[in-house]
Design an enzyme around this catalytic site. Structure first.
Site, PDB file in Angstrom:
ATOM      1  N   LYS A   1      48.434  51.520  51.888  1.00 57.95           N
ATOM      2  CA  LYS A   1      47.846  50.485  52.508  1.00 57.95           C
ATOM      3  C   LYS A   1      48.209  49.065  51.652  1.00 57.95           C
ATOM      4  O   LYS A   1      47.944  48.938  50.671  1.00 57.95           O
ATOM      5  CB  LYS A   1      46.533  50.566  52.663  1.00 57.95           C
ATOM      6  CG  LYS A   1      45.680  49.132  53.632  1.00 57.95           C
ATOM      7  CD  LYS A   1      44.409  49.123  53.448  1.00 57.95           C
ATOM      8  CE  LYS A   1      43.880  48.266  52.677  1.00 57.95           C
ATOM      9  NZ  LYS A   1      44.305  46.885  52.897  1.00 57.95           N
TER      10      LYS A   1
ATOM     11  N   GLU B   1      38.127  37.873  34.487  1.00 59.22           N
ATOM     12  CA  GLU B   1      39.472  37.810  34.722  1.00 59.22           C
ATOM     13  C   GLU B   1      39.581  36.667  35.800  1.00 59.22           C
ATOM     14  O   GLU B   1      39.122  36.817  36.710  1.00 59.22           O
ATOM     15  CB  GLU B   1      39.822  39.228  35.337  1.00 59.22           C
ATOM     16  CG  GLU B   1      41.304  39.286  35.749  1.00 59.22           C
ATOM     17  CD  GLU B   1      41.660  40.490  36.597  1.00 59.22           C
ATOM     18  OE1 GLU B   1      40.886  40.927  37.474  1.00 59.22           O
ATOM     19  OE2 GLU B   1      42.560  40.949  36.242  1.00 59.22           O
TER      20      GLU B   1
HETATM   21  P1  NAD Z   1      41.007  43.754  45.634  1.00 59.13           P
HETATM   22  O1  NAD Z   1      40.405  44.652  45.040  1.00 59.13           O
HETATM   23  O2  NAD Z   1      40.418  42.688  46.488  1.00 59.13           O
HETATM   24  O3  NAD Z   1      42.083  44.513  46.912  1.00 59.13           O
HETATM   25  C1  NAD Z   1      42.791  45.530  46.569  1.00 59.13           C
HETATM   26  C2  NAD Z   1      43.015  46.261  47.805  1.00 59.13           C
HETATM   27  O4  NAD Z   1      41.990  46.940  47.994  1.00 59.13           O
HETATM   28  C3  NAD Z   1      43.561  45.620  49.087  1.00 59.13           C
HETATM   29  O5  NAD Z   1      44.466  46.287  49.645  1.00 59.13           O
HETATM   30  C4  NAD Z   1      42.458  45.515  49.715  1.00 59.13           C
HETATM   31  O6  NAD Z   1      42.519  45.421  51.299  1.00 59.13           O
HETATM   32  C5  NAD Z   1      41.771  46.924  49.555  1.00 59.13           C
HETATM   33  N1  NAD Z   1      40.165  47.095  49.714  1.00 59.13           N
HETATM   34  C6  NAD Z   1      39.327  46.301  50.358  1.00 59.13           C
HETATM   35  N2  NAD Z   1      38.139  46.720  50.279  1.00 59.13           N
HETATM   36  C7  NAD Z   1      38.336  48.275  50.233  1.00 59.13           C
HETATM   37  C8  NAD Z   1      37.364  49.399  50.389  1.00 59.13           C
HETATM   38  N3  NAD Z   1      36.148  49.221  50.681  1.00 59.13           N
HETATM   39  N4  NAD Z   1      38.097  50.649  50.525  1.00 59.13           N
HETATM   40  C9  NAD Z   1      39.294  50.660  50.111  1.00 59.13           C
HETATM   41  N5  NAD Z   1      40.374  49.716  50.011  1.00 59.13           N
HETATM   42  C10 NAD Z   1      39.623  48.590  50.027  1.00 59.13           C
HETATM   43  O7  NAD Z   1      42.258  43.105  44.703  1.00 59.13           O
HETATM   44  P2  NAD Z   1      43.255  42.063  44.893  1.00 59.13           P
HETATM   45  O8  NAD Z   1      42.357  40.790  44.651  1.00 59.13           O
HETATM   46  O9  NAD Z   1      44.156  42.183  46.101  1.00 59.13           O
HETATM   47  O10 NAD Z   1      44.184  42.243  43.602  1.00 59.13           O
HETATM   48  C11 NAD Z   1      43.789  41.423  42.213  1.00 59.13           C
HETATM   49  C12 NAD Z   1      43.049  42.357  41.215  1.00 59.13           C
HETATM   50  O11 NAD Z   1      44.001  43.729  41.211  1.00 59.13           O
HETATM   51  C13 NAD Z   1      42.879  42.309  40.142  1.00 59.13           C
HETATM   52  O12 NAD Z   1      41.605  42.642  39.565  1.00 59.13           O
HETATM   53  C14 NAD Z   1      43.992  42.706  39.261  1.00 59.13           C
HETATM   54  O13 NAD Z   1      43.842  42.781  37.672  1.00 59.13           O
HETATM   55  C15 NAD Z   1      44.376  44.342  39.980  1.00 59.13           C
HETATM   56  N6  NAD Z   1      45.454  44.423  39.581  1.00 59.13           N
HETATM   57  C16 NAD Z   1      45.621  45.645  38.518  1.00 59.13           C
HETATM   58  C17 NAD Z   1      46.819  46.156  38.405  1.00 59.13           C
HETATM   59  C18 NAD Z   1      47.092  47.468  37.427  1.00 59.13           C
HETATM   60  O14 NAD Z   1      47.782  48.123  37.583  1.00 59.13           O
HETATM   61  N7  NAD Z   1      45.966  47.578  36.586  1.00 59.13           N
HETATM   62  C19 NAD Z   1      47.879  45.866  38.817  1.00 59.13           C
HETATM   63  C20 NAD Z   1      47.926  44.621  39.577  1.00 59.13           C
HETATM   64  C21 NAD Z   1      46.449  44.047  40.008  1.00 59.13           C
END
Ligand code: NAD
Length: 491
Positions: free
Chosen positions: A175, A383
């Site tokens: 997804k 962050e």
């Molecule tokens: P987010 O947590 O808002 O969303 C991530 C994903 O989770 C999206 O696809 C979203 O639709 C999905 N999601 C939302 N609610 C959900 C639920 N209840 N159940 C399952 N999935 C759900 O994050 P974002 O704003 O898209 O991305 C930024 C974050 O990602 C930052 O904190 C960043 O540090 C992190 N990140 C981490 C890495 C790593 O490898 N450690 C890499 C890239 C980004």
């Protein structure tokens, strides 16, 4: 306008209720594409297709070598189409095209690395401590793998989840993020050409609710690989209480960069710039707490100010641009609010902290340097996902390490020094999943990636990750001439 379909069970499709959502180009603030908003019904269809493909049909009977060949084909297609994949990712997320095109080409290497591993996943013959027994283990596919990716590196993070999962013989439902759904849907065209049997590799788009929730809690999902924010991760942990799926969490960070007096200043500044202004600071491994030893602190600040003020901000599709916009308006607004709060708490703004002149459309933000007296300042704790560097001064190695480790996160870290012994000493002392010495923000399919503490658990990339996508079965064979003896006593 690009109206992308999703990809389920080997076919392109709409959401079951026809729902779609808009995707905005962060460089213009305008809608440029739409994507299907997957419903619970769509998620269920994708997971059931993946489950069927796992146990019935071609994928289930292919040899591991044949599975590897399909992944090699996909890798070639990704490499051939890196330009368009990168352009779509740039238009959808605002990341620089020079980075997304290069990264898309490099994503092919992730598929190749795991394609090559497909027929090297082995069980073992055990030196069992019982007479007349032959015992061996099988490393079986774990099941249907759900991958949840954020918007900031969709092609790469899809690969770090799907490539090892498929190499191990699993089937996958990915997804993508509602903030930037297009790259994964563009990629679906290549998945379709690569020759996966239907249901093996499904790509869906939608919101956390209902799509992400339905996927991570689905009873037929056995493994969830999540990348995103910590608050979302907490929901995912609860969701997997339903299916007991194995879970890995790749979350955010507030990674430290330690710069010692004996460092090469130019290299250290480059590391800090890469860690803070690269990808407009929208990187999970952003090195956004920069600790500089007192002897070079003033020079470091001067140098970063010069570099920040020379950054070419502009259209991310333009090859000369060094920094594009932030992905969303909310991020820009949040950066402004945290900077204002940090200044009120005693931080000094050396440069940036505002929207650049001449950029009325899009979510552009200047590279920013805040000098912080301590880590009570808000910008050192949260962050930001924006080009905001918080610099702090330290005196001794011990103090630098203690300050670096004073965080709930533990994803990346950087150490800049010419002293070899110190470099290794500090690398051991720092609590983070990755340490870069005299470099920053380098990745490879060969090297494990992941964090400690609030940065999550589990790893992506590297050889060991194959254990996270297989399940172990122990097989016991009675090799004696005698039938099985006394059934009331454990053997
Ligand atoms: P987010 O947590 O808002 O969303 C991530 C994903 O989770 C999206 O696809 C979203 O639709 C999905 N999601 C939302 N609610 C959900 C639920 N209840 N159940 C399952 N999935 C759900 O994050 P974002 O704003 O898209 O991305 C930024 C974050 O990602 C930052 O904190 C960043 O540090 C992190 N990140 C981490 C890495 C790593 O490898 N450690 C890499 C890239 C980004």
């Amino acid at each position: 306008m690009n109206d992308y379909p999703m990809y389920i069970d080997g076919g392109f499709c709409e959401a079951s209720d026809g729902g779609r959502f808009d995707s905005v180009n962060p460089a213009t603030g305008l809608v440029w594409a739409t994507a299907p908003a997957a419903t619970e019904e769509d998620v269920d269809r994708a997971v059931r297709a993946a489950r069927r493909a796992l146990h019935e049909g071609e994928w289930a009977t292919m040899t591991p070598t044949q599975r590897g060949k399909v992944l090699f084909r996909l890798a070639d297609l990704v490499e051939e189409h890196a330009e368009i994949l990168g352009s779509v990712e740039t238009t959808d997320s605002g990341k620089l095209a020079v980075e997304t095109r290069g990264q898309s080409a490099y994503v092919a290497e992730y598929y190749r690395y795991y394609a090559g591993l497909a027929d090297k996943i082995q069980g073992a013959t055990l030196p069992i401590d019982k007479p007349d027994m032959h015992v061996y283990t099988l490393a079986e596919p774990i099941g249907v793998v759900a991958g949840i990716v954020p918007w900031n590196a969709e092609m790469l993070l899809t690969a770090t989840k799907a490539a090892p999962a498929l190499a191990a013989g699993n089937t996958v439902v990915i997804k993508s993020s509602e903030e930037a759904p297009a790259p994964v849907l563009e990629f679906a065209r290549l998945v379709d050409q690569a020759g996966f049997p239907p249901g093996v590799f499904n790509l869906i788009t939608g919101f956390g609710e209902p799509c992400g929730r339905a996927l991570t809690s689905h009873p037929l999902v056995s493994r969830v690989s999540f990348t995103g924010g910590a608050d979302t991760a907490r929901h995912v942990v609860v969701n997997t209480a339903n299916n007991f799926a194995h879970l890995s969490l790749e979350l955010g960070g507030k990674s430290p960069i330690l710069i010692f007096d004996d460092a090469d200043l130019g290299g250290a500044v480059n590391g800090a710039v890469a860690g803070n202004f690269g990808a407009s600071g929208q990187s999970c491994v952003a090195g956004s707490r920069v600790f500089v030893q007192s002897g070079i602190y003033a020079d470091f600040i001067d140098e970063v100010v010069k570099r920040a003020e020379a950054v070419r901000i502009g259209d991310p599709l333009d090859a000369d641009t060094q920094m594009g916009p932030l992905a969303t308006r909310e991020q820009r607004d949040r950066a402004e609010a945290v900077i204002a709060e940090s200044i009120a708490q005693g931080a000094t703004l050396h440069t940036g902290g505002r929207r650049p002149d001449g950029f009325d459309a899009g979510w552009y933000f200047e590279p920013t340097l805040l000098a912080c007296p301590d880590q009570d300042i808000r910008s050192t704790r949260v962050e930001l996902f924006a080009p905001v560097m918080s610099a702090l001064k330290f005196e001794t190695e011990e103090e630098g390490i203690a300050l670096a480790n004073d965080t709930e996160f533990g994803l990346g870290s950087g150490v800049f020094t010419q002293n070899l012994a110190r470099a290794h000493r500090v690398a051991r002392a720092i609590h983070s999943g990755i340490v870069w010495i005299n470099t920053y923000r380098a990745i490879s399919p060969v090297s494990p990636f992941g964090g400690f503490g609030q940065s999550g658990y589990g790893r992506e990339a590297g050889l060991d990750v194959m254990h996270e996508y297989t399940r172990t079965k122990a097989v016991w064979v009675n090799t004696s001439q005698e039938p099985m003896a006394n059934p009331f006593v454990m053997r």
